[in-house]
Write an enzyme that holds these catalytic residues in place. Structure first.
Site, PDB file in Angstrom:
ATOM      1  N   CYS A   1      13.857  10.552   5.940  1.00 47.26           N
ATOM      2  CA  CYS A   1      13.652  10.220   7.356  1.00 47.26           C
ATOM      3  C   CYS A   1      14.943  10.355   8.141  1.00 47.26           C
ATOM      4  CB  CYS A   1      13.096   8.815   7.483  1.00 47.26           C
ATOM      5  SG  CYS A   1      14.178   7.623   6.760  1.00 47.26           S
TER       6      CYS A   1
ATOM      7  N   LYS B   1       0.879  -1.181   0.000  1.00 42.63           N
ATOM      8  CA  LYS B   1       0.000   0.000   0.000  1.00 42.63           C
ATOM      9  C   LYS B   1       0.912   1.226   0.000  1.00 42.63           C
ATOM     10  CE  LYS B   1      -1.993   3.092   1.723  1.00 42.63           C
ATOM     11  NZ  LYS B   1      -1.816   4.478   1.189  1.00 42.63           N
TER      12      LYS B   1
ATOM     13  N   GLU C   1       9.411   2.186  10.800  1.00 40.44           N
ATOM     14  CA  GLU C   1      10.531   3.077  10.494  1.00 40.44           C
ATOM     15  C   GLU C   1       9.940   4.479  10.391  1.00 40.44           C
ATOM     16  OE1 GLU C   1      12.523   5.395   9.177  1.00 40.44           O
ATOM     17  OE2 GLU C   1      13.036   4.473   7.253  1.00 40.44           O
TER      18      GLU C   1
ATOM     19  N   GLU D   1      10.259  16.943  13.563  1.00 41.66           N
ATOM     20  CA  GLU D   1      10.687  16.625  12.203  1.00 41.66           C
ATOM     21  C   GLU D   1       9.943  17.528  11.216  1.00 41.66           C
ATOM     22  OE1 GLU D   1       9.415  12.747  10.509  1.00 41.66           O
ATOM     23  OE2 GLU D   1      11.471  12.589   9.782  1.00 41.66           O
TER      24      GLU D   1
HETATM   25  N1  NAI Z   1       9.791   8.638   8.157  1.00 38.83           N
HETATM   26  C1  NAI Z   1       9.485   8.798   6.914  1.00 38.83           C
HETATM   27  O1  NAI Z   1      10.116   8.204   6.053  1.00 38.83           O
HETATM   28  C2  NAI Z   1       8.363   9.668   6.545  1.00 38.83           C
HETATM   29  C3  NAI Z   1       7.883  10.647   7.391  1.00 38.83           C
HETATM   30  N2  NAI Z   1       6.865  11.434   7.002  1.00 38.83           N
HETATM   31  C4  NAI Z   1       6.394  12.484   7.903  1.00 38.83           C
HETATM   32  O2  NAI Z   1       5.018  12.316   8.043  1.00 38.83           O
HETATM   33  C5  NAI Z   1       4.321  13.515   7.734  1.00 38.83           C
HETATM   34  C6  NAI Z   1       2.983  13.186   7.158  1.00 38.83           C
HETATM   35  O3  NAI Z   1       3.115  12.581   5.902  1.00 38.83           O
HETATM   36  P1  NAI Z   1       2.057  11.506   5.437  1.00 38.83           P
HETATM   37  O4  NAI Z   1       2.139  11.239   4.002  1.00 38.83           O
HETATM   38  O5  NAI Z   1       0.736  11.919   5.947  1.00 38.83           O
HETATM   39  O6  NAI Z   1       2.650  10.208   6.193  1.00 38.83           O
HETATM   40  P2  NAI Z   1       1.912   8.977   6.771  1.00 38.83           P
HETATM   41  O7  NAI Z   1       2.765   8.347   7.783  1.00 38.83           O
HETATM   42  O8  NAI Z   1       0.540   9.302   7.177  1.00 38.83           O
HETATM   43  O9  NAI Z   1       1.828   8.019   5.496  1.00 38.83           O
HETATM   44  C7  NAI Z   1       2.646   6.900   5.277  1.00 38.83           C
HETATM   45  C8  NAI Z   1       1.794   5.757   4.761  1.00 38.83           C
HETATM   46  O10 NAI Z   1       0.858   5.364   5.749  1.00 38.83           O
HETATM   47  C9  NAI Z   1      -0.450   5.347   5.193  1.00 38.83           C
HETATM   48  N3  NAI Z   1      -1.421   5.629   6.250  1.00 38.83           N
HETATM   49  C10 NAI Z   1      -1.864   6.840   6.693  1.00 38.83           C
HETATM   50  N4  NAI Z   1      -2.766   6.685   7.679  1.00 38.83           N
HETATM   51  C11 NAI Z   1      -2.905   5.356   7.871  1.00 38.83           C
HETATM   52  C12 NAI Z   1      -3.692   4.572   8.758  1.00 38.83           C
HETATM   53  N5  NAI Z   1      -4.516   5.125   9.646  1.00 38.83           N
HETATM   54  N6  NAI Z   1      -3.581   3.234   8.697  1.00 38.83           N
HETATM   55  C13 NAI Z   1      -2.744   2.660   7.820  1.00 38.83           C
HETATM   56  N7  NAI Z   1      -1.983   3.344   6.948  1.00 38.83           N
HETATM   57  C14 NAI Z   1      -2.062   4.683   6.973  1.00 38.83           C
HETATM   58  C15 NAI Z   1      -0.382   6.386   4.103  1.00 38.83           C
HETATM   59  O11 NAI Z   1      -1.408   6.236   3.184  1.00 38.83           O
HETATM   60  C16 NAI Z   1       0.982   6.109   3.525  1.00 38.83           C
HETATM   61  O12 NAI Z   1       0.949   5.010   2.652  1.00 38.83           O
HETATM   62  C17 NAI Z   1       5.250  14.238   6.811  1.00 38.83           C
HETATM   63  O13 NAI Z   1       4.995  15.589   6.824  1.00 38.83           O
HETATM   64  C18 NAI Z   1       6.580  13.871   7.363  1.00 38.83           C
HETATM   65  O14 NAI Z   1       6.915  14.739   8.413  1.00 38.83           O
HETATM   66  C19 NAI Z   1       6.255  11.249   5.808  1.00 38.83           C
HETATM   67  C20 NAI Z   1       6.668  10.291   4.938  1.00 38.83           C
HETATM   68  C21 NAI Z   1       7.801   9.457   5.218  1.00 38.83           C
HETATM   69  C1  NM2 Z   2      19.322   7.223   2.649  1.00 39.04           C
HETATM   70  N1  NM2 Z   2      18.401   7.436   1.576  1.00 39.04           N
HETATM   71  C2  NM2 Z   2      18.338   8.827   1.320  1.00 39.04           C
HETATM   72  C3  NM2 Z   2      18.851   6.737   0.385  1.00 39.04           C
HETATM   73  C4  NM2 Z   2      17.119   6.847   1.858  1.00 39.04           C
HETATM   74  C5  NM2 Z   2      16.421   7.376   3.066  1.00 39.04           C
HETATM   75  C6  NM2 Z   2      15.211   6.563   3.300  1.00 39.04           C
HETATM   76  C7  NM2 Z   2      14.157   7.227   4.090  1.00 39.04           C
HETATM   77  O1  NM2 Z   2      13.929   8.433   3.987  1.00 39.04           O
HETATM   78  O2  NM2 Z   2      13.488   6.445   4.771  1.00 39.04           O
END
Ligand code: NAI
Ligand code: NM2
Ligand code: NA
Length: 504
Positions: free
Chosen positions: A295, A185, A260, A394
């Site tokens: 991240c 998903k 993660e 973040e």
């Molecule tokens: N650690 C990371 O790699 C990431 C962190 N973020 C942070 O999160 C903030 C919000 O971004 P979003 O796109 O809203 O991230 P999100 O964490 O809500 O989305 C990530 C995934 O989880 C799914 N998701 C959302 N709500 C869910 C639920 N209740 N149950 C199951 N799956 C669910 C989303 O559809 C997406 O596929 C960003 O502004 C950023 O700060 C966003 C993306 C990646």
């Molecule tokens: C390290 N990098 C930039 C290749 C991937 C980072 C992955 C992430 O944002 O979860």
């Protein structure tokens, strides 16, 4: 500029090896963050589609053509997918840039990494055949034992938009290598390349149901997956609040999760570095690559006071040199953030920092030459204190905050002054000091004299509120395996725990 007219196919959900219209027939627009234009749409799955996909995955495991494969047979599928990704690299990279705003250079690098990750797990799938059954010697005449590594079953993979295809593949490749059947998903903000992966699986003849791809909204498609009784594990990358919701849903069924969840990673720069430019470039790369939507971004610069002004000066020179443009333009090094929501969020972090008393040393606004698109200048914030939001939260955008330190102890305290624990970097030529930091940093990833380089062979994940579990490396594969012990009684003698009735 690369061709922005690469057609975006109108796809359906990929379930059981076929394209399938969502039961409720809903669709979600695809928005190009560089132009704010709608450039297509993706299907929106709901609980009904999740049920169908889970059933398709269970059937795949029950069928010999997937459920009884050897690692070597699965490796062939993984290598065929890798080859197709490379064959279609230029189209996939362009689609990734159009959908997510990522620079074309980075999208192309991601496609190489995607192929490399499939190849890496193909090797591990092959190696699994000889590790599948491990005898355990008990020094016993009565028992013969061994341990099996088996696929965990049906797994749900919920992934974010910052590396749309790559973050998916960090989970899809090991899940398939292990022999699981997976339901992916991806994020509703960037799903195009994940749907193209469905087409690749169809083309190479991956057994039906081994990988199913459900695009859709988080609560509507991800939620039912996390709480589905026939999903054996959820592996998630994304935000903390969503991770917490997924863990709560999974907890009702004691379903294992791997999370993660991002961070607020430090980069500590000491005054003994030989070359300010090298350190400046790594600092830049650590926070402005992928427009800071990483991240593991090293978003807190902790620099020794004695070189702070010289280092910031150098950092500014490098920052001013970054080309900000449409991500498809040649040499673009900073594209837009992914969405209108993310744009508002990043600007709000910057204005909050200002109202809390921090100084915007550079950037902080939309670049003047770009009238459309979700662009934010690379931003450097100083006069930060540890109670400010910009120090603690973040941002997930191109925003670096800076603090200075005098002593090593102070630097360690500042570095660990965060609820997160994903990554940390130290820049110093003192080997012993780097060892002390390696021990002191409360994280899962340590970078010495660099920030962000990532290799398929190494475990990826954090501690504290950055989550738990590991993607990549052998740990990424283990995460999709069930460890099963088998104990066989081999003695001809009776067990003789009870008194035998025949002797009464
Ligand atoms: N650690 C990371 O790699 C990431 C962190 N973020 C942070 O999160 C903030 C919000 O971004 P979003 O796109 O809203 O991230 P999100 O964490 O809500 O989305 C990530 C995934 O989880 C799914 N998701 C959302 N709500 C869910 C639920 N209740 N149950 C199951 N799956 C669910 C989303 O559809 C997406 O596929 C960003 O502004 C950023 O700060 C966003 C993306 C990646
Ligand atoms: C390290 N990098 C930039 C290749 C991937 C980072 C992955 C992430 O944002 O979860
Ligand atoms: Na998009």
């Amino acid at each position: 500029m690369a061709n922005r007219n690469v057609p975006i196919s109108r796809r359906q959900l990929y379930i059981g090896g076929e394209w399938r219209e969502p039961v409720k027939k809903n669709r979600i627009p695809i928005i190009n963050p560089a132009t704010e234009e709608i450039i297509g749409d993706i299907p929106a799955a709901t609980a009904e589609d999740v049920d169908i996909a889970v059933e398709a995955a269970r059937k795949a495991i029950a069928r010999d053509d997937w459920g009884s494969t050897t690692g070597a047979q699965r490796a062939k599928y993984l290598r065929a997918i890798a080859a197709k990704v490379l064959e279609k690299k230029s189209v996939l990279a362009t689609l990734e840039s159009l959908d997510s705003g990522k620079t074309l250079f980075e999208s192309a690098a991601d496609m190489d990494d995607v192929a490399g990750c499939f190849e890496y797990y193909a090797d591990l799938a092959e190696a699994l055949d000889s590790r599948r059954k491990t005898p355990v010697n008990l020094n016993s005449d009565s028992f013969k034992t061994y341990v099996l590594r088996e696929p965990l079953g049906v797994v749900g993979l919920i992934t974010p938009w910052n590396y749309p295809l790559l973050m998916a593949i960090w989970k899809v490749a090991p899940a398939l290598a292990a022999g699981c059947a997976a339901i992916l998903k991806p994020s509703e903000l960037a799903s195009v390349t994940c749907l193209e992966l469905g087409e690749i699986c169809r083309e190479i003849g991956l057994p039906s149901g081994a990988l199913n791809i459900l695009t859709g909204l988080g609560p509507e498609a991800g939620g039912p997956l996390a709480s589905h009784p026939h999903v054996d594990k959820i592996s998630f990358t994304g935000s903390g609040p969503t991770g917490s919701k997924i863990m709560t849903a999974a907890a009702q069924l004691v379903k294992p999760v791997s999370l993660e969840l991002g961070g607020k990673s430090p980069i500590v720069v000491f005054d003994d570095i030989d070359n300010l430019d090298i350190a400046a470039e790594w600092t830049l790369f650590g926070i402005f690559a992928n427009t800071g939507q990483v991240c593991s971004a090293t978003s807190r610069l902790i620099v020794q006071e004695s070189i702070a002004s010289a280092f910031l000066d150098r950092l500014l020179k490098w920052t001013k040199n970054i080309k900000i443009s449409d991500p498809l333009e040649e040499d673009c090094k900073l594209g837009p953030v992914v969405s209108a929501g993310q744009y508002e969020k990043v600007l709000k972090f910057i204005s909050n920092a200002k109202s809390e008393g921090a100084t915007i040393l550079y950037g902080g606004k939309r670049p003047q030459h770009l009238k459309k698109g979700y662009y934010v200048q690379p931003t450097i914030i100083t006069d930060v204190n540890t109670s400010m939001e910009i120090w603690k939260e973040e941002v997930f955008g191109p925003v670096l905050c800076v603090k200075t330190f005098k002593t090593e102890e102070e630097a360690i305290e500042l570095a660990n002054d965060t609820k997160y624990g994903l990554a940390a970097a130290v820049m110093s030529k003192d080997v012993k000091r780097c060892e002390r930091f390696t021990k002191a940093f409360q994280t899962g990833i340590i970078w010495i004299n660099c920030s962000q380089p990532t290799f398929n062979q190494l475990p990826w994940g954090g501690k504290k509120r950055s989550g738990f579990g590991r993607d990549l490396g052998e740990w990424g594969l283990e995460s999709f395996l069930n460890i099963k012990q088998v104990t066989e009684y081999t003695s001809a003698e009776p067990w003789a725990f009870y008194k035998s009735p025949s002797r009464n």
